[in-house]
Every structure is written in C-alpha cells, then in structure tokens.
Design an enzyme around this catalytic site. Structure first.
Site, mmCIF file in Angstrom:
data_model
loop_
_atom_site.group_PDB
_atom_site.id
_atom_site.type_symbol
_atom_site.label_atom_id
_atom_site.label_comp_id
_atom_site.label_asym_id
_atom_site.label_seq_id
_atom_site.Cartn_x
_atom_site.Cartn_y
_atom_site.Cartn_z
ATOM 1 N N TYR A 58 0.845 -1.203 0.000
ATOM 2 C CA TYR A 58 0.000 0.000 0.000
ATOM 3 C C TYR A 58 0.881 1.255 0.000
ATOM 4 O O TYR A 58 1.640 1.506 0.947
ATOM 5 C CB TYR A 58 -0.934 0.041 1.215
ATOM 6 C CG TYR A 58 -1.959 -1.079 1.261
ATOM 7 C CD1 TYR A 58 -2.301 -1.814 0.126
ATOM 8 C CD2 TYR A 58 -2.608 -1.400 2.443
ATOM 9 C CE1 TYR A 58 -3.238 -2.835 0.173
ATOM 10 C CE2 TYR A 58 -3.552 -2.420 2.502
ATOM 11 C CZ TYR A 58 -3.848 -3.131 1.361
ATOM 12 O OH TYR A 58 -4.785 -4.145 1.423
ATOM 13 N N SER A 197 -13.163 -4.688 1.808
ATOM 14 C CA SER A 197 -14.207 -4.007 1.014
ATOM 15 C C SER A 197 -15.602 -4.290 1.581
ATOM 16 O O SER A 197 -16.529 -4.616 0.835
ATOM 17 C CB SER A 197 -14.147 -4.419 -0.462
ATOM 18 O OG SER A 197 -12.888 -4.185 -1.023
ATOM 19 N N GLN A 201 -16.412 -0.955 -1.483
ATOM 20 C CA GLN A 201 -15.644 0.245 -1.839
ATOM 21 C C GLN A 201 -16.495 1.518 -1.797
ATOM 22 O O GLN A 201 -16.248 2.463 -2.539
ATOM 23 C CB GLN A 201 -14.959 0.068 -3.204
ATOM 24 C CG GLN A 201 -13.942 -1.083 -3.175
ATOM 25 C CD GLN A 201 -12.918 -1.026 -4.285
ATOM 26 O OE1 GLN A 201 -13.224 -0.523 -5.362
ATOM 27 N NE2 GLN A 201 -11.736 -1.539 -4.021
ATOM 28 N N GLY A 202 -17.492 1.529 -0.938
ATOM 29 C CA GLY A 202 -18.308 2.741 -0.765
ATOM 30 C C GLY A 202 -19.659 2.647 -1.451
ATOM 31 O O GLY A 202 -20.558 3.437 -1.176
ATOM 32 N N LEU A 203 -19.833 1.666 -2.329
ATOM 33 C CA LEU A 203 -21.124 1.518 -3.029
ATOM 34 C C LEU A 203 -22.269 1.418 -2.021
ATOM 35 O O LEU A 203 -23.328 2.034 -2.193
ATOM 36 C CB LEU A 203 -21.095 0.240 -3.886
ATOM 37 C CG LEU A 203 -22.435 -0.113 -4.535
ATOM 38 C CD1 LEU A 203 -22.592 0.640 -5.847
ATOM 39 C CD2 LEU A 203 -22.569 -1.605 -4.782
ATOM 40 N N GLY A 205 -22.549 2.593 0.854
ATOM 41 C CA GLY A 205 -22.779 3.801 1.644
ATOM 42 C C GLY A 205 -23.916 4.629 1.069
ATOM 43 O O GLY A 205 -24.421 5.550 1.721
HETATM 44 N N1 NAP Z 1 -6.387 -8.247 1.023
HETATM 45 C C1 NAP Z 1 -6.742 -7.630 -0.081
HETATM 46 O O1 NAP Z 1 -6.499 -8.103 -1.209
HETATM 47 C C2 NAP Z 1 -7.491 -6.339 0.052
HETATM 48 C C3 NAP Z 1 -8.146 -5.785 -1.059
HETATM 49 C C4 NAP Z 1 -8.846 -4.587 -0.875
HETATM 50 C C5 NAP Z 1 -8.866 -3.966 0.383
HETATM 51 N N2 NAP Z 1 -8.194 -4.515 1.429
HETATM 52 C C6 NAP Z 1 -8.213 -3.884 2.778
HETATM 53 O O2 NAP Z 1 -9.559 -3.618 3.140
HETATM 54 C C7 NAP Z 1 -9.722 -2.223 3.447
HETATM 55 C C8 NAP Z 1 -11.114 -1.794 3.083
HETATM 56 O O3 NAP Z 1 -11.494 -2.168 1.756
HETATM 57 P P1 NAP Z 1 -11.720 -1.094 0.604
HETATM 58 O O4 NAP Z 1 -10.999 0.126 0.938
HETATM 59 O O5 NAP Z 1 -11.460 -1.782 -0.684
HETATM 60 O O6 NAP Z 1 -13.304 -0.849 0.605
HETATM 61 P P2 NAP Z 1 -14.398 -0.372 1.678
HETATM 62 O O7 NAP Z 1 -13.869 -0.389 3.038
HETATM 63 O O8 NAP Z 1 -15.591 -1.181 1.359
HETATM 64 O O9 NAP Z 1 -14.701 1.131 1.197
HETATM 65 C C9 NAP Z 1 -13.976 2.201 1.711
HETATM 66 C C10 NAP Z 1 -14.552 3.494 1.177
HETATM 67 O O10 NAP Z 1 -15.950 3.570 1.473
HETATM 68 C C11 NAP Z 1 -16.306 4.915 1.802
HETATM 69 N N3 NAP Z 1 -16.822 4.911 3.179
HETATM 70 C C12 NAP Z 1 -16.179 4.498 4.305
HETATM 71 N N4 NAP Z 1 -16.946 4.663 5.393
HETATM 72 C C13 NAP Z 1 -18.113 5.168 4.967
HETATM 73 C C14 NAP Z 1 -19.301 5.559 5.621
HETATM 74 N N5 NAP Z 1 -19.456 5.436 6.950
HETATM 75 N N6 NAP Z 1 -20.323 6.064 4.867
HETATM 76 C C15 NAP Z 1 -20.196 6.184 3.520
HETATM 77 N N7 NAP Z 1 -19.081 5.841 2.836
HETATM 78 C C16 NAP Z 1 -18.038 5.331 3.553
HETATM 79 C C17 NAP Z 1 -15.029 5.744 1.672
HETATM 80 O O11 NAP Z 1 -14.952 6.259 0.350
HETATM 81 P P3 NAP Z 1 -15.595 7.708 -0.131
HETATM 82 O O12 NAP Z 1 -15.909 8.490 1.097
HETATM 83 O O13 NAP Z 1 -14.526 8.307 -0.977
HETATM 84 O O14 NAP Z 1 -16.793 7.301 -0.928
HETATM 85 C C18 NAP Z 1 -13.938 4.703 1.862
HETATM 86 O O15 NAP Z 1 -12.710 5.034 1.283
HETATM 87 C C19 NAP Z 1 -8.584 -1.544 2.684
HETATM 88 O O16 NAP Z 1 -8.255 -0.299 3.232
HETATM 89 C C20 NAP Z 1 -7.468 -2.559 2.861
HETATM 90 O O17 NAP Z 1 -6.888 -2.417 4.146
HETATM 91 C C21 NAP Z 1 -7.525 -5.702 1.286
#
Ligand code: NAP
Length: 329
Positions: A58, A197, A201-203, A205
């Site tokens: 990252y 996720s 990824q925010g969908l 929300g």
């Molecule tokens: N192991 C792997 O292969 C892998 C892959 C992907 C991710 N990850 C890990 O998982 C973590 C989370 O996954 P992700 O970042 O892909 O997706 P996620 O957590 O589903 O989505 C994060 C995004 O959702 C929005 N959000 C967060 N809280 C919210 C709320 N309370 N209300 C409305 N919108 C909100 C924000 O974007 P906006 O505000 O810009 O809309 C935020 O950046 C990553 O940071 C990483 O540590 C691991």
C-alpha cells in the site's frame, strides 16, 4: 466496541483498512495522507478499534510508515496486521520482508502477518517455513492469508504446521461467497474471516449513483461503479436506507452490521474522513434482527450487476474519462 476472540487473539469487530493511506489510486492524494490518515489511526484507538490493517504494497510502504508514525507511543493498543507481497514467496524473502515492515511500522512485532494472495505457481510450503521461523522468533504473533480459497487455506495450515488464524477476503452484501465455506470453517475451527471491502468500496454507503460516480482509478476500474450497475444497485441501497431509518443510522452502518453479524467475522472498512470512521466504529453496536438480515440478503440476491465481457466497454470508457480528468480536458 465489540471484539472477536479466537486462537489467543482479540480483534475489534470493526477494524481500520489503510490501503487509502497515500494511495493515488483512491484519488485522496497527499493532503489526505498528511491531514486525515494519522488522525484516523488515533481516533480508531480512542474508539476501541485495535485491528489496523496495512500491507507493504500500500503506497509502496507509505501506508505502513504512516501507521507506525501515527501509533507512536500507543503501539500496544493496536493489533497490527500487515501483508507480504508473495511475488517470490521463499522463506528468506518472507523473513526479510517482515523485517522491512517492522522498521516501517516502528515496532518489533507484527501481530498478524498475512500472505497477500496465493501465488499461482509456488505452493505455500517455502513461505510458511519463513512464517514459522518468524513466529518462533516472536517477530510474528499470528499467521494469516488473504484471498485464499478454503482448500488452500487448509493446505497453508498443513505447511505451517499450525493454525493460519485469518483469511482476509472480499466480503460484503454484494459478495457473499465466503458464507458458503470460509465463514463456516472459521466458526467451526476457531479461525477468523477478515472482510475487506465491506462497503463494496463505498457503493453500500449510498452516496453514489449513475450521475454521481466516485473519482479515482480504483473505483473507475470497478465494474460495480459503472452507471448501469449503480442503477441496478439502487433497490438494494433503498433497502439499506429503509433498515437504516428504523435504527436511526446510515446505510453504511447497516451494511457493516450485516457483515459482522456472523460469528468469527470482522470487517476492516477504509475511511475518507474521521466522521466516517466514527460511524463505522458505531456499527459494531448495531443489532440487526433476523428479519432485517433476511430482507437485506434477499435484496442482495436480486441485485444482478452486469459482469464479464459486457462491462469491458464501460470500463474502457471509464479509463479514458480518468485520463481526461487527469489531463484536465
Ligand atoms: N487483502 C486484499 O487483497 C485487500 C483488497 C482490498 C482492500 N483490502 C483492505 O480492506 C480495506 C477496506 O477495503 P476497501 O478500501 O477496498 O473498501 P471499503 O472499506 O468497502 O470502502 C472504503 C470506502 O468507502 C467509503 N466509506 C467508508 N466509510 C463510509 C461511511 N461510513 N459512509 C459512507 N461511505 C463510507 C469511503 O470512500 P468515499 O468516502 O470516498 O466514498 C472509503 O474510502 C482496505 O483499506 C485494505 O486495508 C484488502
């Protein structure tokens, strides 16, 4: 905060994902890294979140560095999970990468060290031999994997000669396959599924629709954010809103509560602001009823995103749009 205990570990049901820290692909930029990322870590600890998930890849080490700096004197309050990129998953490489992560994280112990994904060519034997040595030396407390199917998770355990405590996989209302085998395995064997996720990824929300799509290359390349799929997702978001209304909370909180309602599952949402983090932490206290759970699962069943070849054109257009935005045209 609620905690999930297994294998001698105690993880907050809601953790903090830090892929967003200094990741240009999210479109958050330098300012976010400087002004939001560190306060996110501090506030997470204040709220009882101990699971902080990062990876050497990252921001090419920057996420780990920011986490290490932000934890500072509060390191012992955190359960640090990081990941090794398994391009050359040999024992000495895994050991060397772990030591490099320790430096960036400013610590002498990684609480959870995860193989970021299964190497398609090399089996897990050599990497797990390195992992075993790191555990025996006390450098790593628990071994984990990520993006593993059940059979490979089990074979990784055989290679390690002990429990691989966690498997970090995409798991949310839209992607529910882990319910078929990974979650039951975790529940019966005392392991943990870490849902990445969890908000798709925010969908989930509910902030986005066909006329208001997120910027940033990651989500522009995610078929779920194509206009047609955002339209198709609207009925699911409506159900999230309806359930949220009866709990006086937000659709994102309901989506997170749905994921962590399952025993032996924790979620690691990323956040673009401290307010989002606070809302996400509060989702750990939200109790959905069985009927709400069913209602959400049924709505998710009805969501059929366009997939496969049909999305190729939309993604190509999105990519062009991203390039045009970057060039300011
Ligand atoms: N192991 C792997 O292969 C892998 C892959 C992907 C991710 N990850 C890990 O998982 C973590 C989370 O996954 P992700 O970042 O892909 O997706 P996620 O957590 O589903 O989505 C994060 C995004 O959702 C929005 N959000 C967060 N809280 C919210 C709320 N309370 N209300 C409305 N919108 C909100 C924000 O974007 P906006 O505000 O810009 O809309 C935020 O950046 C990553 O940071 C990483 O540590 C691991």
């Amino acid at each position: 905060m609620r905690y999930v205990e297994a294998g001698g570990a105690r993880l907050s049901a809601i953790g903090l994902g830090t892929w967003q820290f200094y990741a240009p692909e999210w479109g958050y930029g330098r300012k976010y890294a400087d002004t939001v990322a560190r306060p996110l870590v501090a506030r997470a600890l204040d709220l009882g979140i101990n699971l902080i998930d990062t990876a050497e890849i990252y921001g090419l080490g920057r996420s780990e560095r920011i986490v290490g700096e932000a934890l500072g004197q509060r390191r012992e309050e955190a359960f640090i999970a990081t990941k090794v990129t398994p391009v050359l998953p040999l024992a000495p490489v895994v050991e060397q990468r772990a030591r490099a992560s320790l430096k960036r994280l400013r610590t002498d112990r990684i609480d959870l060290y995860q193989l970021h994904w299964p190497n398609p060519v090399v089996s897990d034997g050599p990497a797990m031999a390195g992992m075993r040595r790191l555990i025996d030396e006390g450098v790593v407390k628990h071994a984990g994997v990520s993006n593993y199917k059940l059979a490979r998770w089990q074979s990784a355990e055989r290679a390690l000669g002990g429990p691989v405590l966690t498997n970090q996989v995409r798991f949310n209302l839209v992607e529910r396959r882990p319910l078929l085998d990974l979650v039951p395995f975790a529940q019966s064997e005392g392991r943990i599924v870490i849902a990445y996720s969890p908000l798709a990824q925010g969908l989930l929300g509910g902030r986005y629709d066909a006329d208001n799509r997120p910027s940033g290359a990651i989500r522009r390349a995610n078929p779920l954010f194509l206009p047609e799929n955002l339209e198709r997702a609207a009925p699911l978001i409506d159900v999230l809103r309806e359930v949220a209304r009866s709990h006086q909370c937000t659709p994102a909180q309901v989506a997170l509560a749905w994921v962590i309602r399952r025993p032996n599952v924790v979620a690691i949402p990323g956040a673009s602001s401290v307010e989002q983090l606070e809302a996400n932490a509060a989702a750990a206290e939200l109790d959905l009823t069985d009927s709400e759970d069913d209602q959400l699962s049924a709505a998710a069943d009805r969501f059929e995103p366009v997939r496969g070849a049909a999305v190729a054109r939309g993604l190509a257009e999105s990519a062009l749009e991203t390039v045009r935005m970057r060039l300011g045209r």
